[in-house]
Design an enzyme around this catalytic site. Sequence first.
Site, short mmCIF file in Angstrom:
data_model
loop_
_atom_site.label_atom_id
_atom_site.label_comp_id
_atom_site.label_asym_id
_atom_site.label_seq_id
_atom_site.Cartn_x
_atom_site.Cartn_y
_atom_site.Cartn_z
N ARG A 27 0.60 -1.32 0.21
CA ARG A 27 -0.28 -0.35 -0.08
C ARG A 27 0.90 1.24 -0.18
O ARG A 27 -0.13 2.58 0.13
CB ARG A 27 -0.89 0.38 0.98
CG ARG A 27 -1.69 -1.15 1.39
CD ARG A 27 -2.76 -1.72 2.64
NE ARG A 27 -3.65 0.33 2.60
CZ ARG A 27 -4.98 0.36 2.14
NH1 ARG A 27 -5.06 -0.45 1.34
NH2 ARG A 27 -5.60 1.00 2.20
N TRP A 76 1.91 6.58 5.31
CA TRP A 76 2.19 7.14 3.96
C TRP A 76 1.35 8.55 4.26
O TRP A 76 0.86 9.16 4.10
CB TRP A 76 1.18 6.62 2.75
CG TRP A 76 1.57 7.14 1.95
CD1 TRP A 76 2.10 6.40 0.45
CD2 TRP A 76 0.76 7.97 0.48
NE1 TRP A 76 2.69 7.31 -0.97
CE2 TRP A 76 2.07 8.08 -0.44
CE3 TRP A 76 -0.02 8.69 0.51
CZ2 TRP A 76 0.52 8.62 -1.45
CZ3 TRP A 76 -0.38 9.37 -0.70
CH2 TRP A 76 -0.04 9.85 -2.01
N GLY A 113 -6.22 7.63 5.97
CA GLY A 113 -7.38 8.66 5.26
C GLY A 113 -6.73 10.01 5.68
O GLY A 113 -5.18 10.31 6.20
#
Length: 622
Positions: A27, A76, A113
């Site tokens: 991911r 990330w 998110g």
Amino acid sequence: MCGIVGYTGNEQAAPILLEGLAKLEYRGYDSAGLAVRDGEKLAEVVKATGKLYHLADKTDQGRALPGTCGIGHTRWATHGDPSMVNAHPHVSGNCSGSGSGQVESDVVGVHNGIIENFAELKEKLLHHGYEFYSDTDTEVVVKLVDYYYKKYKIGPVDAITRTMVRVRGSYALALMFKDFPGEIFAARKDSPLIIGTAKDASYLASDVPAILKYTRSVYYIGNLQAARVSPGQVKFYDLNGDEVTLPLSEITWDAAAAEKDGYEHFMLKEIHEQPAAVRDTLNSLVKEGRVSFSDAGLTDEIIRAVTQIDIVACGSAWHVGMAAQYVLEDLACVPVRVELASEFRYRSIPLGEHTLVIVISQSGETADSLAALRVAKERGAKTLAVVNVIGSSIAREADHVLYTLAGPEIAVATTKAYSAQLIAMDALAVQMAFVRGVISQEKYAQMLEELSTIPDKIKRVLEEKERIQWFSSKIVNAHDIFFIGRGLDYAISLEGSLKMKEISYIHSEAYAAGELKHGTISLIENNTLVIGVLTQSRLFEKTVSNMMECKSRGAYLMGLTTNGNFSVEDSVDFTVYVPKTDEHFVASLAVVPLQLLGYYTSVSRGLDVDKPRNLAKSVTVE
Ligand code: AGP
């Protein structure tokens, strides 16, 4: 995108969490962390920047973090640079510089998110005496939960649902509360999150591969829902804090499908899985000599009534749309627009009840594509999702769903999912053409017969991979590579160019061959590689001419064409052939050499093929 894992049960949590995070590495991330709790003791947080093995080494493969309840995260970076202090988990109290250590705070959590109104929330919390140690939106949301937890004193679920009402943006949250040892609390809006259960154990994860080893029984927590997770038991709540019941689903993936099976990289394995992915997807749609979208609820009547198609997607999925546009228009005589989801969602495109908006997405979680789907529904269009992940957000929110059967795709650079989407769109085009009376029964049968030969023809292309590998070693030091074509060949060029640049990091552009003269040809220098895609017979000569214009300016030419077009060898330096097929379906064959070219070039450059820098498998943030 970030990866979240959680575990509560009888086993030591840290090794399970580390293994789960390893399954989510694809991911994309730049730091990682764990929070583990041993019974009533305070939770312990450990973080590390860089690759996951740094965290594993730091915690002695998890052995240095005793406890049977914990959460983990690969980050990330969105808000705040990749650093220890910004790495998750985050706590509701203060935190030492390294971010690791015992958690005195009431709440510790991880998040995937973007909290869009985090700045105003941070102001509110500062006003109420909170202090902040990081630059992240996650620390804000964890402290907001803590604020409501202390203010209303009626438990974690209430604090979480109040936070959900106040927060704007996307989130998958996993939280632990000091007063609730052994339990994990979760919440979701738009970002992916699944919750698995087994005997005396429960698991949370951003995606299936992280928990497949332990359980196939999963809940797909809904949007704006919260969960209370204890060993072997999960309770769900709506925004009002009222308990709701969710169905328990069974994952049908096999564990091997999420492994490399002897290939050096997932990408090479998945390139070789394309014949099966295409065959399985086709077989799910073509039954007894006709295409059926009954599983998707797409009746012939709906198909017949369509007056406009809008295909909306991102990245390679958008390239599928670009290819499908030519096929749908040519076969079914229906107007087709292809829009980038990130643009579509903010445009004022008029849509009506006879507009079919097709959202194509491998993950079914791409934020822009999900938002575009919602806009299309708000404007009254019928929506069809073409997705590869069962139960994904886009699949659940579209009016109609067509699942591709590519199986789990782990490599960031999509290959088999792209091909499965392509064949599904070809089947849709053929069905639309037949249902709308554009092609005869005989032509319909002939086209379906030709579609059935595509898997074996892909196999034949794969047999030529050594030539591609040889050629990739010649271009390993290229600075710029141009892919050009006309019509469907232009759409194929788009995907070839993305495959090259996203995993080899060589700058590349795809251009409509006829457009080169309008500026870009000025970039052609001595030995610039120009790859011409030449599968459309009526455009063949025109594209060859464009290639000659490049050659006369020093370009080195590769031609990609179908068997029989040997004349091209008089004009180019290297030729790749694919088997002949109906030219509407040739993209499924022509894309394979370009996938292999990107793959072998990346390998030759010693790069991380499956996990290219800066990229994520599913872009679940705007
Ligand atoms: C393609 O190789 C990339 N991984 C990327 O462009 C991807 O196709 C895009 O992010 C869309 O993802 P989705 O299909 O999951 O929506």
